[in-house]
Every structure is written in C-alpha cells, then in structure tokens.
Design a protein around this motif. Sequence first.
Motif, mmCIF file in Angstrom:
data_model
loop_
_atom_site.group_PDB
_atom_site.id
_atom_site.type_symbol
_atom_site.label_atom_id
_atom_site.label_comp_id
_atom_site.label_asym_id
_atom_site.label_seq_id
_atom_site.Cartn_x
_atom_site.Cartn_y
_atom_site.Cartn_z
ATOM 1 N N THR A 127 84.051 -35.775 -5.438
ATOM 2 C CA THR A 127 82.695 -35.514 -4.937
ATOM 3 C C THR A 127 82.216 -36.601 -3.980
ATOM 4 N N ASP A 139 80.629 -28.769 0.036
ATOM 5 C CA ASP A 139 80.070 -28.760 -1.323
ATOM 6 C C ASP A 139 80.715 -27.707 -2.218
ATOM 7 N N ALA A 140 80.891 -26.516 -1.667
ATOM 8 C CA ALA A 140 81.420 -25.424 -2.494
ATOM 9 C C ALA A 140 82.824 -25.758 -2.992
ATOM 10 N N GLN A 142 84.000 -28.898 -3.350
ATOM 11 C CA GLN A 142 83.836 -29.973 -4.338
ATOM 12 C C GLN A 142 83.533 -29.390 -5.718
ATOM 13 N N ALA A 143 82.575 -28.466 -5.756
ATOM 14 C CA ALA A 143 82.170 -27.864 -7.030
ATOM 15 C C ALA A 143 83.334 -27.124 -7.669
ATOM 16 N N CYS A 146 85.936 -29.558 -9.090
ATOM 17 C CA CYS A 146 85.452 -30.142 -10.351
ATOM 18 C C CYS A 146 85.571 -29.132 -11.488
#
Lengths: 300, 300
Positions: A127, A139-140, A142-143, A146
């Motif tokens: 992140t 971001d998408a 990264q999410a 994770c």
Amino acid sequence: MKRSAFDAWMRAQLEAVEAALCVHVRADAPAGLGLAMRYGVLDGGKRLRPLLVLAAAQAVDGHAEAAVRAACAVELIHAYSLIHDDMPCMDNDVLRRGKPTVHVQFGEARAMLAGDAMQALAFEVLTPPPAAAGDVVPDALQARLCRLLARASGVEGMAGGQAIDLASVGKPLTETELLDMHGRKTGALLQNSVLMGAACGQPSAATWDALSEFGAALGVAFQVVDDILDMTQNSEVLGKTAGKDADQNKPTYVSLLGLDGARERAATLHARALSALSASGLGDVHALATLADRILDRDS
Amino acid sequence: MKRSAFDAWMRAQLEAVEAALCVHVRADAPAGLGLAMRYGVLDGGKRLRPLLVLAAAQAVDGHAEAAVRAACAVELIHAYSLIHDDMPCMDNDVLRRGKPTVHVQFGEARAMLAGDAMQALAFEVLTPPPAAAGDVVPDALQARLCRLLARASGVEGMAGGQAIDLASVGKPLTETELLDMHGRKTGALLQNSVLMGAACGQPSAATWDALSEFGAALGVAFQVVDDILDMTQNSEVLGKTAGKDADQNKPTYVSLLGLDGARERAATLHARALSALSASGLGDVHALATLADRILDRDS
C-alpha cells in the motif's frame, strides 16, 4: 523459453526482489528489530513464491511495480511464518537455510516481534502512499492484493494449516485431512502467489480460474516433493533439519502413500498444473511452466 | 453531549463492534484456533481504540461500514499484540482482562498462531470483496485504511515500540527515549485509531492535522495514566498484574517524573488534546472529547 533464457530471466527477477526487500526491510528499525528481520528474509531461500508472482504477472502483462511489491509481500509472509514456526513453542528448530534460526541468533522475544513486524510490513509494502515517487499502484489493485494476501495468510490459509499441523502430531490423518492441512499451510500461499501476480493484470475469468487451478496443483505438488525430500535427503543438502516429520511422528504424503506412491502423485499433480496452464489461453507461460518443472525436479 | 447521551452512544457503538467481531472471528477456524482467537478478543477490554475510530468517523460524517470494519481491525491488532506480549518469551504474564492469558488457556503454540491469524484477519476485515452484500467499502478507502494500519502496527509503530521496550528493561531512559518508545508502542495505534476514523470521511488537511495532533497527545496521555495506575491500583481493579513495570525495573513516566509530575503531565496532555480538537473546525466532537476525558479519569 530455453533453459538459459529462463535462467537469465530468473536471475533478473531475483535481483529485483532482493533489491526491493533490501529497501523495504530497513536495518535501522529500533532495538535490533531491523537486523533480525533482515537476517530472516534477506540472502536466503529459493524465492519460489516471488518468482511465481512475477512469472504470473508477466504472463498477464501485469503492472510491474505492483508485481515486485506483491513478490516482496508474499516472501515477507513466508519468511515470518518460518521464523515463528521454528520457535521453541512450535517446531523448536535451530537450522534454517543453512544458518541458525532467528530465535537462536536474536532471542525468542525479538524473533517473535520480527515475525510480527514482517507481517505488518507485507501489507505496508502493498500500500504505497499516493505521493511515492515512481510508478504508483492503483488503489483498486492495492486493495485487491491486500485482500488476497490476508486471506491466504490467515485461518483459511497458512495460519489455519499450521494450527491443524500442530494438532496432528502423532495422529493418523486420512488423505483428505492431509490435503486440507497442506492446502492451507503451504498450498494457500503458493496458489496465492500465482493469483497475486495474475491480479496485477486484467485476466479474463477463465484465465483466472485456470491460473488458480495451476496454483492449487502446484501447491500440493510442492508439499509432496517436500515430504519426499525430507525422507531422502540429508540436512546439509536441505539447509534445514531433515527427517523431522518422521521423528515427530507427523503424517506426510510419504507415510500415507509410500515413497513410490508419493512420486507418482507428484508427477500427476505436475501434469495437472501444466494442463491448467495450457487451458489458460495465455501466450507467454514459459516461466510459469519452467517453475513448475523446477518444483518437481529440485533436490532441496 | 450530556453524560447519559454519551453513554447511550457508547453502548450502541460497543454493541456494533462486538457483533461485528463475533462475525469476523469465526469459532469454527481449524484445530481450536478460532476458539483461542475469540477468547483473546471477544467479551473483554474497554474497546478504547474502536471507540476512537467510531467517534472520529462520526465527527467527519464518515463511511459507516468502513468505520465499523476499521474499529474491528484496530481491536484485532491490539488484541493480538496483547496475546504475544503476554507470552513467556515476552512479559510472561498469566492474567489479562481478569482472565488467564491466552497461552495459559490454549498453550503457547496456539497463542502465537492465534495472534498471527488475528493480524491477518485485521487486514482481511479491511478489504471486503466487491461482491459482499451490504454497503461495500470503496477501493481507495480500503487501501488507505490498510496503509494506515500497517504503518501503525509495524516497526515505525507498535512492533518497533515493543522491541525498544524489550531492550530497555533495567536501563535508565531519558524522557525523549521513553516518549519515543511509548509513542510507538501504544501511541501509534491510538493515534491511528483516530486517523482511521477520520479517513472514513473527507476531512480537510487542516482538520486531518488537528485530529492527528489530538490522537498523538491522547496516545501519550493514555500511557502516562497507565503508568500511574500501574503504581497506584491493585491487580484486581486493573484486571492485569499491577506493579509489573516497577518489579521488572522498567522505566515509566512515574519513575521518570514522580507521581505528582506524571499527574501534571497527564493533565497538560489532556488540555493539548482538547485544544487540538477545538482547532479541528469540526462541529460534532463531543464523543471524541468525552473519550479524552474518560482516558484521563479512568481507574483501570
């Protein structure tokens, strides 16, 4: 991909991962914690999981910066699990990758904290803040990375498998139970390595499923080979204590299927993995296929 | 907000967090792992960190589903750190929240694995898949919450602080060193609770900075009060072993500043926290302010 081309590709990937890990795992973390973490993750291991991430990412033409971060994150999770697994309250092992284990070198408390901090670092690496220099990871993505890593590391994956393993010492397991245990303990993170790499691109649902099947077969094959090596190799070659499972009366594929049966099983799983790869519809799967071959042919 | 209104708000938040934790921490995780995890996190603790998340989220009119998930994730990290901290190789403590510690109840190996799995679960809770029913958390917010939590939990935060703590037993620390240790060990996660709540909304940069200052002052105040209570209360009231720091010759704010000096410091930090809150430009900060009051006035 020819053997020499694969080797060159592999060397370049390993260098990139090692360089990135060197940056992410800082030596100056307080009170010797950074040194223990670096001892536990740098300069050692075959880096199979990072290579699977990077080979899968290449096959789907995925986001390069995200793929290297995913490779580091998976290796951090793997390395932390080894540190905790080696501790006296778990396997109580003193040798790993040919070196004294982290708790032998740095003490139990620091070993536990180093493992804890490495798990947190894995998610930190996934992140990067928006302001970071270089190629920012969306971001998408990264999410999603994770999400994949958390599930593969927790009760449904690695930690759950270790709990079953712990509870199974000296107990006879059926093949289904053994498969469940290893599917979680080692299989989940290996399969997840392929999927995190795949997530760095935009594969179709069919390709995703094929890579998932590839990773699942490979994950079991890896464990079967591990059990064979544990029976047939000495500690010097393995870089870790050999014959440990038998000594601890732990169920293995060899104790369940016999040595020949285990070898047959490994070959079947290898074939299943390659067949899934063919069905993926991807053009450039040579690195993934070669990694599957090497998992089968390894001697340590 | 009147006292009774705050209490009603707090009860509602605590119920929401407890219900969510009950769902996320599944009892059926393999080999007793789920039971150990539930023992370590359910039905216990003051839930200060979740309350800070939810109060901050309310102050910025933040995403409700994300806030409850962030509250659970922070509590999972806190609870896992207590489990590991209590283990024989760390503080070797047998009493926590008025009950036997997790390793006493479930054995050391399962306690370590339960902590490991709880850290993974924290990140899993923060990253619900897009297909989940109910109010989905936007990807950008998922990534940001993971980023905040990972940093607060790792070497720059909690794990780093614990490593310093471990290395400081029996050593004199300056106030700067003590501040650095506690700023990481307990301060980072408390401040981070406020910031994760704030991240659920769209605060201005000035508001973000004010809430960050509020959380930082509160984090130190919490530890100063903790050190005072450790000296002045018995184990029964605290629900954990009292006088432990003095017994282990660990530096505390009381050993550094004296009891009166520590009380003055707590009051100063409390005032600084409330002043930052006033400067935040937010309208509805009553819950945050009342939580700050309660942190100062608590007797356990």
